[in-house]
Write a protein that holds these residues in place. Sequence first.
Motif, PDB file in Angstrom:
ATOM      1  N   CYS A 179       0.769  -1.178   0.054  1.00  0.00           N
ATOM      2  CA  CYS A 179      -0.440  -0.171  -0.310  1.00  0.00           C
ATOM      3  C   CYS A 179       0.908   1.226   0.174  1.00  0.00           C
ATOM      4  CB  CYS A 179      -1.365  -0.022   1.187  1.00  0.00           C
ATOM      5  SG  CYS A 179      -2.114  -1.293   1.331  1.00  0.00           S
ATOM      6  N   MET A 180       0.086   1.931  -0.456  1.00  0.00           N
ATOM      7  CA  MET A 180       1.252   4.077  -0.644  1.00  0.00           C
ATOM      8  C   MET A 180      -0.036   4.823  -0.119  1.00  0.00           C
ATOM      9  SD  MET A 180       1.512   4.410  -4.508  1.00  0.00           S
ATOM     10  CE  MET A 180       0.213   5.086  -5.541  1.00  0.00           C
ATOM     11  N   HIS A 181       0.204   5.404   0.259  1.00  0.00           N
ATOM     12  CA  HIS A 181      -0.440   6.837   0.211  1.00  0.00           C
ATOM     13  C   HIS A 181      -0.117   8.143  -0.223  1.00  0.00           C
ATOM     14  CE1 HIS A 181      -2.071   5.514   4.522  1.00  0.00           C
ATOM     15  NE2 HIS A 181      -0.517   4.733   4.077  1.00  0.00           N
ATOM     16  N   THR A 214      -6.770   0.087   7.078  1.00  0.00           N
ATOM     17  CA  THR A 214      -5.834  -1.075   8.003  1.00  0.00           C
ATOM     18  C   THR A 214      -5.767  -1.432   6.376  1.00  0.00           C
ATOM     19  OG1 THR A 214      -6.757  -2.386   8.365  1.00  0.00           O
ATOM     20  CG2 THR A 214      -6.033  -1.002  10.114  1.00  0.00           C
ATOM     21  N   HIS A 215      -4.175  -2.068   6.147  1.00  0.00           N
ATOM     22  CA  HIS A 215      -4.054  -3.017   5.181  1.00  0.00           C
ATOM     23  C   HIS A 215      -4.844  -4.267   4.525  1.00  0.00           C
ATOM     24  CE1 HIS A 215      -0.066  -0.708   5.602  1.00  0.00           C
ATOM     25  NE2 HIS A 215       0.242  -1.327   4.391  1.00  0.00           N
ATOM     26  N   ASP A 216      -5.318  -4.544   6.166  1.00  0.00           N
ATOM     27  CA  ASP A 216      -5.540  -6.182   5.509  1.00  0.00           C
ATOM     28  C   ASP A 216      -7.112  -5.814   5.266  1.00  0.00           C
ATOM     29  OD1 ASP A 216      -4.192  -8.227   6.698  1.00  0.00           O
ATOM     30  OD2 ASP A 216      -4.518  -7.920   9.196  1.00  0.00           O
ATOM     31  N   GLY A 217      -7.762  -4.343   5.952  1.00  0.00           N
ATOM     32  CA  GLY A 217      -9.044  -4.091   5.687  1.00  0.00           C
ATOM     33  C   GLY A 217      -9.074  -3.762   3.956  1.00  0.00           C
ATOM     34  N   ILE A 218      -8.562  -2.991   3.308  1.00  0.00           N
ATOM     35  CA  ILE A 218      -8.349  -3.345   2.239  1.00  0.00           C
ATOM     36  C   ILE A 218      -8.367  -4.626   1.228  1.00  0.00           C
ATOM     37  CG2 ILE A 218      -7.495  -1.365   0.152  1.00  0.00           C
ATOM     38  CD1 ILE A 218      -6.217  -0.169   1.352  1.00  0.00           C
ATOM     39  N   LEU A 219      -7.496  -5.551   1.786  1.00  0.00           N
ATOM     40  CA  LEU A 219      -7.294  -6.849   0.963  1.00  0.00           C
ATOM     41  C   LEU A 219      -9.104  -7.211   0.955  1.00  0.00           C
ATOM     42  CD1 LEU A 219      -6.240  -8.696  -1.007  1.00  0.00           C
ATOM     43  CD2 LEU A 219      -4.345  -9.797   1.254  1.00  0.00           C
ATOM     44  N   GLU A 220      -9.540  -7.386   2.270  1.00  0.00           N
ATOM     45  CA  GLU A 220     -10.535  -8.617   2.661  1.00  0.00           C
ATOM     46  C   GLU A 220     -11.944  -8.059   1.852  1.00  0.00           C
ATOM     47  OE1 GLU A 220     -11.363 -10.539   4.776  1.00  0.00           O
ATOM     48  OE2 GLU A 220      -9.067 -10.804   5.211  1.00  0.00           O
ATOM     49  N   ARG A 221     -11.550  -6.871   1.642  1.00  0.00           N
ATOM     50  CA  ARG A 221     -12.472  -6.620   0.466  1.00  0.00           C
ATOM     51  C   ARG A 221     -12.562  -6.524  -0.868  1.00  0.00           C
ATOM     52  NH1 ARG A 221     -11.651  -1.384  -0.520  1.00  0.00           N
ATOM     53  NH2 ARG A 221     -10.903  -0.001   0.483  1.00  0.00           N
TER      54      ARG A 221
END
Length: 475
Positions: free
Chosen positions: A184-186, A230-237
Motif C-alpha cells: 500500500c502507498m499514501h 488498514t492493509h488487511d481491511g483493504i485486501l478483505e473487501r
Amino acid sequence: MAEKPPDEAYISVVDEEPEILELLKWDTPAIQKQHDQTPVVKEKTAEKRSLKALEMDPFDLPDPTFIETYRLSKDLVRSLCEELKPIMPDSTKTAEFSVESRVLATLAFYATGKYLKSICGKTDPNITHYFVPAALIQVTEAMNHPTIVKKHIHFPHLRQERDVVKHRFYMKYAVPNVVGCIECMHVPIAKPDEDQKGHFNKSYHSKKVQIICDSDLMILSVDPSPGSSTHDGILERHAVKVDLVSLNQTEQCWLIGGPYYSLKPYLMTPIPKIPKKSPVSPEKYYNSMHSQVHSAATDTLKHLKTRWKCLQATCNKQFDPATVSMMIVACCILHNMCNRRGLTITPMTQTEERLEVMKQKVANGPISKKLNTDENGLRVRAELVQRLWNERSLVPENSGPKKRMSKKDRLLDRQPNHTPNISQEQVSIQLSSSSTQQSHLAPPDDASKRPRIVMNQAPTYSLMQPVWGHYPQHH
C-alpha cells in the motif's frame, strides 16, 4: 386664432437638423482624424488559430526532450489519443482544445505535479488558467473508463497467465508459486468535507492505495476506492482475495506481503522477531528470500512516484479524494505503458527520496501487534520455509546483496593464500632483459633514469633472503 403655417424656407430651432448640416460635420478635421483612426476589427479564422497552435507543436521537440517532459514517447502519445478519442467529449474549440493538446497538458501535470505555462522555455498560447484543469478532469475520467482499465491493468485469472507469472518470479528470486507482490502507498489529498478522520494518517490527509505487481514491476491490480485504513481491511473487501481463496483449493499460489499484513494461506508475510545477528537458520533464510521478492513491490511504487510526481507527498493537495483516486488509476495505466516500451526513468533526487520514505513511514505508523495469524497460513508458511531451505543450493551465490566485510576479514582477504613458485634464475633473466631494454634509452651513469621493477600485485614480505644481489645499489 389659427396659427400661420410655417414657410417652406423657414428653419426652426426646435426641428431636427437638416441633412445639409449633418453632411457639413464631416468637413471638420477632428472628425475625419477620429474616423481614420478607428481600427478595423477582423475575426480570427480557424486557419490562423491552427497556425498559431502549430508554432509551438510539442511533437517537433527532440525525442529525449519529449520523453523527459511528458514521460511517454511520441508514438505512445498518439496511440493514447486514438484510444481516448471515442470516449472523451467533443470540444467547442477546434485547435486549442483538441484531444492531443488536452492529453499533453494532462501528461505534463502528471509528470511534474504543476500547471506548466511553458515548454522548454517557450510559452504555449493554448495553456490558460482554465484550460489545464478542465483538460485534466476530462482526460482522467476517460482513462478510468472500464475498457481502458481492463486493457492495461489485468490480474492473471487464467491458469496459463498465472503459470507465466509464477515462472518469472521463480527464475528471478527462486521462490515458487508467487502470483504477485502486494503493498500500500499514501497519496496526499485536500482536506475532505466528509470522513476527515478516516483520511488522516497522523501527518496529513491522504488516500491509501493497494497495488499488486509482478516480477517485472508491472501493476496487476490497483484499488484506490475508499474503505478501511488498514492493509488487511483493504485486501478483505477486494475481489482478488476471493479469487485467491478459491484458487488455493486446486493449486498453490500466494501473494508476498510486508509486515503490515496478516499471515494467510494465500498471503506470505515475514517471520517476526528474528534478530539480524542470529545464526543462519531456515527461518532467517526465508526472511532473506522474502525480502528480496517483496522488493519488487517497493521498486514498483518508487518507479511510479518517480515517473509521475503528482503522486508524491509534496504535490496534489488541491484535489478531492474522488479525483485523486482517478488520477492514481490513470498513472498506473501510464506506468504499464512505459514499462512495456522499456522507457527510461529519471531517478529521484536524494532529498525527494528521503522525504518520500519519511512521509510513507509516518503515514503507515508502527506495525500492529494484534495481527491475526491463520493456522492454515502457519502450516503453508512452514512448508515453504522448509522447501526454500532444502533448495538453497540451487540459488546462485551472487543473487543476494553483497554484505560489507569486517576489518579482520578484509585483512585476511588481502593476504595471498598461494605464493607463485618463481625460481631465482627466472627473476634474474627478467631483470637482465629489462635492464638491457632500458640501456638503449638512457645512459647508465644517470642514477635518476635507472631501470626500476614495476609490480602489478601487492608486495609480500617474508623472511627469505633477497634474490636480486646483482641489482646496482643506490647510495
